[in-house]
Scaffold this motif. Structure first.
Motif, mmCIF file in Angstrom:
data_model
loop_
_atom_site.group_PDB
_atom_site.id
_atom_site.type_symbol
_atom_site.label_atom_id
_atom_site.label_comp_id
_atom_site.label_asym_id
_atom_site.label_seq_id
_atom_site.Cartn_x
_atom_site.Cartn_y
_atom_site.Cartn_z
ATOM 1 N N ARG A 11 -35.494 14.806 -17.809
ATOM 2 C CA ARG A 11 -34.832 13.808 -17.222
ATOM 3 C C ARG A 11 -35.748 12.428 -17.494
ATOM 4 O O ARG A 11 -36.973 12.509 -17.285
ATOM 5 N N LEU A 13 -36.045 8.427 -16.423
ATOM 6 C CA LEU A 13 -35.652 7.459 -15.353
ATOM 7 C C LEU A 13 -36.181 6.065 -15.563
ATOM 8 O O LEU A 13 -37.439 5.991 -16.176
ATOM 9 N N LYS A 14 -35.621 4.804 -15.235
ATOM 10 C CA LYS A 14 -36.322 3.646 -15.330
ATOM 11 C C LYS A 14 -37.116 3.490 -13.833
ATOM 12 O O LYS A 14 -36.542 3.907 -12.746
ATOM 13 N N GLN A 17 -35.567 3.645 -9.782
ATOM 14 C CA GLN A 17 -34.583 4.496 -9.733
ATOM 15 C C GLN A 17 -34.792 5.673 -9.121
ATOM 16 O O GLN A 17 -36.173 5.950 -8.700
ATOM 17 N N SER A 18 -33.867 6.443 -8.262
ATOM 18 C CA SER A 18 -34.279 7.382 -7.584
ATOM 19 C C SER A 18 -33.398 8.483 -8.245
ATOM 20 O O SER A 18 -32.650 8.617 -9.020
ATOM 21 N N MET A 19 -33.899 9.837 -7.770
ATOM 22 C CA MET A 19 -33.530 11.192 -8.129
ATOM 23 C C MET A 19 -33.882 12.364 -7.384
ATOM 24 O O MET A 19 -34.967 11.999 -6.610
ATOM 25 N N ALA A 81 -38.857 5.678 -8.013
ATOM 26 C CA ALA A 81 -39.709 6.137 -9.258
ATOM 27 C C ALA A 81 -40.659 5.151 -9.797
ATOM 28 O O ALA A 81 -40.305 3.931 -10.094
ATOM 29 N N THR A 86 -44.686 10.063 -13.743
ATOM 30 C CA THR A 86 -44.143 10.626 -14.834
ATOM 31 C C THR A 86 -44.918 11.887 -14.990
ATOM 32 O O THR A 86 -46.214 11.949 -15.013
ATOM 33 N N LEU A 111 -40.378 14.963 -16.415
ATOM 34 C CA LEU A 111 -39.687 13.707 -15.635
ATOM 35 C C LEU A 111 -40.461 12.341 -16.563
ATOM 36 O O LEU A 111 -41.858 12.559 -16.443
ATOM 37 N N ILE A 113 -40.808 8.522 -16.613
ATOM 38 C CA ILE A 113 -40.288 7.077 -15.615
ATOM 39 C C ILE A 113 -40.864 5.762 -16.682
ATOM 40 O O ILE A 113 -42.005 5.634 -17.014
#
Lengths: 114, 110
Positions: A11, A13-14, A17-19, A81, A86, A111, A113
């Protein structure tokens, strides 16, 4: 046997952001764990659970939350994030306690970021 | 604080030889010591567990020793094969904690 299954596997993400990372085990284990693995560092424990409905902080809990609503599932959440998050995230489980029993690991979530 | 040391440099050996990996620790008295294997892009896989009152444990071509006086564990793979190439992690702890080392990469050449 599936063992420990993690989703997603990758994944990006910026920042901000959440996940949620999902972990499922089919071995009826009581204990479940979330680790992160970074280059040059050993596996570091983020949070763990000793049974359904319980959670506890590990070595590096800041910026993460977890939930264990069902015995077989352990969720790891990132609310906002940051690039420092990361990493490769591993979920693991064991029958009981943290050291006298083997831990069974999933294959990780990678992950990034940005 | 507790510290675990595994050789960060890769260990390169020839097929058929015995590979010996070292795990040293300080400021800790663990009751258990575990060894895991990790392949690239995969999660760690449990290999062996040894308790503080056990000097040695074997499983097929694997042997682990645990010296609580020297604060050291040795992990041996006899008759090594290219398929044994991986990173090997040691982990030590008590019932309420398990700490992982950074691992040593083993490369077995034909």
């Amino acid at each position: 046997n599936a063992g420990v299954t993690q989703t997603p596997k990758f994944r990006v993400l910026k920042t901000g952001q959440s996940m949620t990372l999902l972990c499922a085990q089919d071995m009826n284990h009581e204990y479940m764990y979330w680790y992160r693995q970074d280059p040059g560092m050993g596996l570091r424990l983020i949070h763990y659970s000793v049974g359904e409905g319980t959670t506890a902080k590990g070595e590096v809990p800041d910026g993460y939350n977890v939930s264990r609503l069902k015995k077989q599932n352990f969720l790891l959440g990132l609310e906002s994030a940051a690039p420092s998050q990361t990493s490769v995230y591993f979920c693991a489980s064991s029958f009981f306690d943290r050291a006298s029993q083997p831990q069974h690991f999933g294959d990780g979530t990678r992950l990034s970021i940005l | 604080s507790q510290k675990i040391e595994q050789n960060s440099e890769a260990l390169n050996i020839q097929e058929g030889k015995t590979a010996t990996l070292t795990c040293n620790y300080t400021n800790y008295s663990p009751a258990y010591l575990q060894w895991y294997r990790q392949d690239p892009g995969r999660g760690p896989v449990f290999l062996l567990l040894i308790r503080e009152n056990e000097k040695e444990k074997r499983k097929e071509r694997l042997k682990v020793t645990f010296d609580t006086t020297l604060k050291q564990s040795l992990f041996h793979i006899t008759a090594s094969q290219p398929a044994d190439s991986a990173t090997y992690l040691c982990a030590l702890g008590n019932t309420d904690k398990l700490i992982f080392g950074t691992g040593t990469r083993l490369q077995v050449f034909p």
